[in-house]
Design an enzyme around this catalytic site. Structure first.
Site, PDB file in Angstrom:
ATOM      1  N   CYS A 129      17.344  49.629 -38.996  1.00  0.00           N
ATOM      2  CA  CYS A 129      17.367  49.612 -40.534  1.00  0.00           C
ATOM      3  C   CYS A 129      15.717  49.408 -40.926  1.00  0.00           C
ATOM      4  CB  CYS A 129      18.152  48.444 -40.972  1.00  0.00           C
ATOM      5  SG  CYS A 129      18.471  48.620 -42.787  1.00  0.00           S
ATOM      6  N   HIS A 151      23.339  50.327 -38.780  1.00  0.00           N
ATOM      7  CA  HIS A 151      23.487  48.961 -38.079  1.00  0.00           C
ATOM      8  C   HIS A 151      24.425  49.007 -36.812  1.00  0.00           C
ATOM      9  CE1 HIS A 151      20.798  46.434 -40.633  1.00  0.00           C
ATOM     10  NE2 HIS A 151      21.209  47.251 -41.488  1.00  0.00           N
ATOM     11  N   GLU A 173      24.601  47.125 -34.467  1.00  0.00           N
ATOM     12  CA  GLU A 173      25.014  45.938 -33.996  1.00  0.00           C
ATOM     13  C   GLU A 173      26.120  45.373 -34.555  1.00  0.00           C
ATOM     14  OE1 GLU A 173      22.544  45.099 -37.616  1.00  0.00           O
ATOM     15  OE2 GLU A 173      22.657  46.520 -36.082  1.00  0.00           O
TER      16      GLU A 173
END
Length: 234
Positions: free
Chosen positions: A107, A210, A212
């Site tokens: 990001c 993202h 994660e």
């Protein structure tokens, strides 16, 4: 030995405190690395000393990047900036690049790497790049929100073995002009750069989405694994 990954800290201005999303750390641990959160505001000398024990760096999301770094005037639509993060992360990137450490940007991370390599950003997508594709989902970050096209001649395509991916999306800024030293690996339906890499570095990949948040997704697992594996290479 497991590679040590330095993770750039997030900062909460209102609470005057650093913080961290567990997914960044979990993604590294599940891929076989040891995540270590770097000290917020560390000096160049301190970072160079830490670089002796760090095998790779993860540039996290967060604050908007100061437009002065890409020679632009700040607009009213630009979000909150953090000069301490900008300065520290510039130092970390330069140190990591000069010592050929593995780098993963997420990001803000893709935006930072592009800017430090000489590219520019859209300060606000709604005003600078109006589109029918929304890039700011409101929740369920573990789910795909829009698709991206993965370029055939990219290392990401070699990794995921697919022409497209469904990704989440939580950003209002994005790469505008990609730095000449970087190459795009994926674009969104409305043409935004969603993934980049530096072809002359051991491993320098960055993503606008993202992974994660999507650690149950195979593509996210493969991305973290590729990063951690590259960090093992001396």
């Amino acid at each position: 030995m497991k590679p040590i990954i330095g993770v750039l800290p997030l900062y909460d201005e209102e609470l005057n405190s650093i913080w961290m999303l567990p997914g960044y750390l979990d993604g590294i641990k599940e891929a076989g690395g040891i995540p270590v959160i770097l000290p917020y505001g560390a000096t160049r000398a301190e970072l160079e000393e830490l670089n002796g024990i760090v095998d790779g760096y993860l540039f996290t999301g967060g604050n908007d990047i100061n437009p002065s770094l890409y020679k632009a005037k700040i607009k009213d639509t630009c979000g909150r900036i953090n000069s301490i993060r900008d300065d520290m992360e510039k130092n970390v990137y330069e140190i990591a690049k000069s010592s050929d450490k593995a780098i993963l940007g997420i990001c803000r991370g893709i935006q930072l790497i592009n800017v430090l390599e000489g590219g520019s950003l859209y300060q606000d997508l709604d005003s600078d790049h109006p589109s029918k594709v929304s890039h700011l989902m409101k929740g369920d970050y573990n789910l795909g929100f829009h698709s991206v096209y993965v370029f055939h001649d990219s290392p990401l395509r070699d990794l995921v073995k697919s022409d497209s991916l469904m990704v989440n999306s939580i950003h209002h800024q994005a790469v505008r002009r990609i730095a000449s030293s970087l190459k795009s690996m994926a674009v969104s339906e409305d043409g935004l750069v969603e993934a980049i890499y530096h072809p002359k570095m051991k491993f320098c990949w960055a993503f606008q989405w993202h992974p994660e948040y999507m650690l149950k997704d195979l593509a996210s697992q493969l991305i973290f694994k590729a990063f951690v594996d590259a960090a093992k290479i001396k």
